[in-house]
Design an enzyme around this catalytic site. Structure first.
Site, mmCIF file in Angstrom:
data_model
loop_
_atom_site.group_PDB
_atom_site.id
_atom_site.type_symbol
_atom_site.label_atom_id
_atom_site.label_comp_id
_atom_site.label_asym_id
_atom_site.label_seq_id
_atom_site.Cartn_x
_atom_site.Cartn_y
_atom_site.Cartn_z
ATOM 1 N N PRO A 1 0.812 -1.213 0.000
ATOM 2 C CG PRO A 1 -0.747 -1.568 1.672
ATOM 3 C CD PRO A 1 0.579 -2.050 1.189
ATOM 4 C CD GLU A 2 4.560 2.787 -2.752
ATOM 5 O OE1 GLU A 2 4.816 3.973 -2.996
ATOM 6 O OE2 GLU A 2 5.333 1.856 -3.026
ATOM 7 C CE LYS B 1 3.915 5.186 2.350
ATOM 8 N NZ LYS B 1 5.141 4.461 2.753
ATOM 9 N NE ARG C 1 10.524 -0.343 3.657
ATOM 10 C CZ ARG C 1 9.414 0.369 3.471
ATOM 11 N NH1 ARG C 1 9.168 1.446 4.194
ATOM 12 N NH2 ARG C 1 8.520 -0.013 2.572
#
Length: 273
Positions: A2-3, A49, A251
């Site tokens: 999800p972005e 988000k 990340r």
């Protein structure tokens, strides 16, 4: 993953399904939420988000899906596709269960309270909604970050602008020929503007249905430039793409060591969005 574009589309869907409906039940981590039971949903919105569901009783739910969260809808009584213990939040209305699985964060706020305002004020402008001036984003970056902040951390910092996630981070850096470890203090204002302008366009272009696309080239070779393509040839130069965990949160970042070298190599602008 999800972005900002995913949450924007989710808010649009849930708004159409829930606004005006009274809840028949609400459960958080398996516990009933009597304060929301029989309450009418006033609005569903997103910022970056974060998803916000506001109720007529002035309560508000804030949901952050994180990397692994997702929403499902089922007719009440139908077997769910995921285990019950993974359901973070369940909202029941009009014969349907709206189930949020594996959310990173869910909290109940006062829709008009200080905590709600604090949550939203700490987020930068939503690139998929707010059309922020680049000058304001640059000032936020200068006020909040050190000059040695790497670009991989700059783009993911939701205080500067909200909505950019790990996929867009890698894609934007590739499209703008920026090495991931480049420092904020070493880029020009023009490069800063290009990064956020590119991110805004990509987010807006992906608000419709279907998969997330950053490479709109109809050749059957892929719809993303670099993300998830470690070891495969770069679509521009043919060199093998790299993947490494970078930045303060380690990340995954994907990039081309040739096209995104310190000097940079001009790309084929006809392939850009």
């Amino acid at each position: 993953m999800p972005e900002g574009d995913t949450i924007h589309k989710l808010a649009t869907f849930l708004s159409g399904a829930l606004v005006g409906q009274r809840l028949d039940g609400a459960r958080l981590q398996g516990r009933a939420l009597p304060a929301l039971a029989r309450d009418r949903v006033l609005r569903v919105t997103s910022k970056g988000k974060h998803l916000f569901i506001d109720f007529e009783g002035e309560a508000s739910l804030r949901v952050h899906l994180g990397m692994y969260g997702s929403w499902h809808r089922y007719p009440i009584g139908q077997t769910w596709q995921k285990p019950t213990h993974r359901a973070t939040l369940v909202l029941s209305a009009a014969g349907q269960d709206y189930v949020c699985f594996n959310a990173k964060e869910v909290e109940i706020l006062d829709a008009c309270g200080l905590r709600r305002r604090d949550r939203t004020d700490r987020l930068g402008p939503d690139l998929s909604r707010d059309a922020p001036a680049i000058e304001s984003l640059l000032q936020r970056a200068r006020d909040l970050l050190q000059p040695d902040t790497e670009l991989v951390d700059l783009l993911l910092d939701q205080r500067i602008a909200s909505g950019i996630g790990n996929v867009y981070k890698s894609e934007v850096l590739f499209l703008e020929h920026c090495a991931p470890r480049t420092r904020l203090g070493d880029i020009s204002e023009e490069t800063f503007a290009a990064l956020y302008g590119r991110a805004e366009r990509l987010l807006l272009n992906n608000l419709g249905g279907g998969p997330r696309i950053t490479r709109p080239v109809d050749d059957g070779r892929g719809i993303l430039w670099v993300y998830g393509r470690a070891g495969k040839p770069c679509f521009r130069c043919g060199m093998d793409l790299l993947r490494e965990r970078l930045g303060q949160h380690a990340r995954s970042t994907y990039w081309c060591p040739a096209c995104q070298s310190e000097q940079g190599i001009p790309g084929n602008e006809s392939e850009h969005m």
